[in-house]
Design an enzyme around this catalytic site. Sequence first.
Site, short mmCIF file in Angstrom:
data_model
loop_
_atom_site.label_atom_id
_atom_site.label_comp_id
_atom_site.label_asym_id
_atom_site.label_seq_id
_atom_site.Cartn_x
_atom_site.Cartn_y
_atom_site.Cartn_z
N CYS B 176 16.96 -25.58 50.86
CA CYS B 176 16.30 -26.30 51.96
C CYS B 176 15.03 -26.97 51.43
O CYS B 176 14.67 -28.07 51.82
CB CYS B 176 15.90 -25.35 53.09
SG CYS B 176 17.23 -24.33 53.73
N HIS B 180 12.78 -30.36 52.05
CA HIS B 180 11.80 -30.07 53.09
C HIS B 180 10.63 -29.22 52.59
O HIS B 180 10.05 -28.47 53.36
CB HIS B 180 12.48 -29.39 54.28
CG HIS B 180 13.46 -30.27 55.00
ND1 HIS B 180 13.06 -31.33 55.77
CD2 HIS B 180 14.81 -30.25 55.04
CE1 HIS B 180 14.15 -31.92 56.27
NE2 HIS B 180 15.21 -31.30 55.84
N ARG B 224 22.53 -28.66 63.75
CA ARG B 224 21.63 -29.29 62.79
C ARG B 224 21.60 -28.52 61.47
O ARG B 224 21.68 -29.09 60.40
CB ARG B 224 20.21 -29.37 63.37
CG ARG B 224 19.24 -30.13 62.48
CD ARG B 224 19.61 -31.59 62.46
NE ARG B 224 19.11 -32.32 61.30
CZ ARG B 224 19.76 -32.42 60.14
NH1 ARG B 224 20.91 -31.81 59.96
NH2 ARG B 224 19.26 -33.13 59.16
N CYS B 228 22.74 -29.54 57.59
CA CYS B 228 21.84 -29.41 56.43
C CYS B 228 22.57 -28.71 55.28
O CYS B 228 22.48 -29.15 54.13
CB CYS B 228 20.60 -28.59 56.80
SG CYS B 228 19.23 -29.59 57.39
#
Lengths: 103, 267, 205
Positions: B176, B180, B224, B228
């Site tokens: 992730c 991000h 969502r 991802c």
Amino acid sequence: MANPMRIRASAKDGVTEVRVLMSHVMETGQRKDASGALIPAHFITELTAKHNDKVVLSAQFGPSVSTNPYLAFKFKGGAKGDKVTVGWTDNKGESRADEVQIS
Amino acid sequence: MRNALKPIAIVAALVMSHGTAVAQSTADDIAKYREMIADGNPSELFEMEGEELWKTPRGPMKATLEKCDLGMGPGVVKGASARMPRFFKDTGRVQDLESRLLTCMQTLQGIDPKLVIDGKFNSGERKTMAALVAYVVTHSKGDKVRVDMTNPQMKELYALGERAFYYRTGPMDFSCATCHGEDGKRIRLQDLPNLTKHEGAAAGWGSWPAYRVSNSQFWTMQHRLNDCFRQQRTAEPIYASDVTIALSVYMAAKANGGEVMTPGLKR
Amino acid sequence: MNRILIAPLALAVAVLSIPAHATSPEELDIRARQMMKDSFKDHGIAKTYRMLQLDFQQACSQAKPPSADVMKQIEAEQMKTIKWPADGKYFGDWKEGEKIAISGRGLTWTDKAGAENGGGCYNCHQLSHHEISYGTIGPSLLEYGKVRGNSDEIVKYTWGKLWNAKAYNACSNMPRNGDAGILTEDQIRHLMAYLFDPASPVNKR
């Protein structure tokens, strides 16, 4: 049957603002699905808005309008508690009409 | 697809004439476009459907969800999702909105959670779930994210979520954090919130679930997160599995105090 | 002497005993790894074995990178994976390279097995003068060849970086295109041309 619209209508200083959110796929007829087959056209062709029984807006829609169309317009007149009705018809002959009271 | 085409075409035209000051003006234009259509956020259509479903007797037990306890007492929807994920005594675990709704659907209506867990997005009971989520999250709009990080189970899930966030794996070595973990980054023209900091987490966590203009779908947080991981090239996260709850706790804790802007409106 | 030692020890015991059943970081590490296996399922070409980490992936899975020594060790190991072009031919067709740089497709559970993958370069890098839709996770590579020239050294470095970026920076965000089988040797040749060819829009305005 088609899903309901969300309609809001509010009167202020002798003008009524109407905001309409319609639930419709609005397929252009030019898109293809995962297997490459053309997705048939399916879109709203006509729309009519009435204040009580008087037509205040009539519109022709086409395939270039987005999915779940949003429409906002104003008309002169209208008072709290009056009826506003919005109705549409699509190219498959399906239709939907919803009604609200002006707030 | 086609809904997004128009604003992008405008952006492209601007770019031709202005050269380098492009990135900022692009972001501004997208923001302006969002503002323009925010008034008619089609997530309202899903919200209406969800409200109807909430009050409709369904499942083998032919019951409504009006007694569903989302943590604020039976039937209380207002402000509920702003305080989730949270620990629930009756199930003995931390649940996000969707896993909690699964509990309600099972206990009140007798609906098998597998119908959602093994289902497909935008169809069947998962579609029902999305509408219910749209209904619930709309009633936290304008609230603040308020998750209880004094709870020991929440703390533990935060620690697990943080580890999941930095977990690099798969053929592309992504985690992730690859996308991000830093401020001011983009994928293509898409701005990426830095979810390791309050500001970014508040922007990201605070604006999902959301209506996606590019595909006319309403996406829940489970949806969502699922996408991802798809783009990370991992295997598929199981719906409402521990990793999805842990990451939700991690993001919500970072976002704590931020504004709830759900349902959001996205590309 | 003894008294001096006892005091800090007692303090440490007191601090540790406050959260009575708190889980230790090591225990959490183990549980997190278990969670990353249990929470996922096979979908299409994306199988659960993808959740198992390679050693270097695990070393690079914290907010902070590992120590300089560990980084060096990883880089040395990764360097060995680089396959240099057997025929000494480093360059293909920049036009093909551009297509590969633009495409971000491949290896997700919605992709088919055996389909040709994209390089996804534009997701993270600026490359050419005319493609404005570029990401910023990686550095700008605009005028890559024009700025750096085409010495043997830079050509070799670029090939190596494209094949396995971890050989040069252990925890690089960039995928191991060659080593992980994301791109073929021919595709990497095309990308090399895209970066170095004076006629490529990366270098030519």
